[in-house]
Design a protein around this motif. Structure first.
Motif, short mmCIF file in Angstrom:
data_model
loop_
_atom_site.label_atom_id
_atom_site.label_comp_id
_atom_site.label_asym_id
_atom_site.label_seq_id
_atom_site.Cartn_x
_atom_site.Cartn_y
_atom_site.Cartn_z
N ALA A 17 -2.83 6.57 -2.21
CA ALA A 17 -1.84 6.25 -1.20
C ALA A 17 -1.27 7.51 -0.56
N ALA A 18 -0.95 8.50 -1.38
CA ALA A 18 -0.32 9.71 -0.86
C ALA A 18 -1.22 10.41 0.16
N ALA A 19 -2.49 10.52 -0.13
CA ALA A 19 -3.41 11.19 0.79
C ALA A 19 -3.53 10.41 2.10
N HIS A 20 -3.54 9.08 2.04
CA HIS A 20 -3.59 8.28 3.27
C HIS A 20 -2.35 8.53 4.12
N TYR A 21 -1.20 8.55 3.50
CA TYR A 21 0.03 8.79 4.25
C TYR A 21 0.00 10.17 4.89
N LEU A 22 -0.31 11.20 4.11
CA LEU A 22 -0.30 12.56 4.63
C LEU A 22 -1.33 12.75 5.74
N LEU A 23 -2.49 12.14 5.58
CA LEU A 23 -3.51 12.24 6.63
C LEU A 23 -3.02 11.52 7.89
N GLY A 24 -2.34 10.41 7.73
CA GLY A 24 -1.74 9.73 8.88
C GLY A 24 -0.77 10.62 9.62
N ASP A 50 -1.95 -1.66 -5.57
CA ASP A 50 -1.67 -0.89 -6.78
C ASP A 50 -0.19 -0.54 -6.82
N PRO A 51 0.64 -1.40 -7.39
CA PRO A 51 2.08 -1.15 -7.42
C PRO A 51 2.44 0.22 -8.02
N ALA A 52 1.63 0.73 -8.93
CA ALA A 52 1.91 2.04 -9.52
C ALA A 52 1.78 3.16 -8.48
N ALA A 53 1.05 2.90 -7.40
CA ALA A 53 0.88 3.92 -6.36
C ALA A 53 2.21 4.27 -5.71
N ALA A 54 3.14 3.35 -5.71
CA ALA A 54 4.45 3.62 -5.12
C ALA A 54 5.17 4.75 -5.85
N GLU A 55 4.82 4.95 -7.11
CA GLU A 55 5.43 6.03 -7.88
C GLU A 55 4.87 7.40 -7.49
N GLU A 56 3.72 7.42 -6.80
CA GLU A 56 3.09 8.67 -6.37
C GLU A 56 3.71 9.23 -5.10
N VAL A 57 4.48 8.41 -4.40
CA VAL A 57 4.95 8.79 -3.07
C VAL A 57 6.47 8.76 -2.99
N GLU A 58 6.99 9.46 -2.01
CA GLU A 58 8.42 9.43 -1.75
C GLU A 58 8.79 8.09 -1.11
N ALA A 59 9.94 7.57 -1.45
CA ALA A 59 10.39 6.31 -0.86
C ALA A 59 10.47 6.42 0.66
N SER A 60 10.85 7.58 1.15
CA SER A 60 10.96 7.76 2.60
C SER A 60 9.61 7.65 3.29
N TRP A 61 8.52 7.95 2.56
CA TRP A 61 7.19 7.82 3.16
C TRP A 61 6.88 6.37 3.48
N ILE A 62 7.29 5.46 2.61
CA ILE A 62 7.02 4.04 2.82
C ILE A 62 7.74 3.58 4.09
#
Length: 75
Positions: A17-24, A50-62
């Motif tokens: 998830a983090a890489a998708h957000y950053l690439l976006g 993958d609910p655990a993926a939310a722990e990999e990212v900052e809440a502000s990213w969502i």
């Protein structure tokens, strides 16, 4: 450009998830709006599957990804 290449490589090794957000964000900064939208969509999908993926990212990213997708839908 290098950031995009590095993130694309990272995604080829492990979907995250983090890489998708950053690439976006990189694509958005490069004015590659369709590519950015695709990555933000994939980011949202990764979080849903993958609910655990939310722990990999900052809440502000969502919140930011949701805002970017909403802005794109308003155009």
């Amino acid at each position: 450009r290098q950031a995009a290449e590095d993130l694309e490589w990272a995604l080829s090794k492990r979907k995250g998830a983090a890489a998708h957000y950053l690439l976006g964000r990189v694509y958005d900064a490069q004015n590659r709006k369709e590519d950015a939208k695709r990555e933000f969509d994939l980011f949202q999908e990764a979080l849903q599957h993958d609910p655990a993926a939310a722990e990999e990212v900052e809440a502000s990213w969502i919140a930011d990804a949701q805002e970017q997708l909403r802005k794109g839908a308003d155009k």
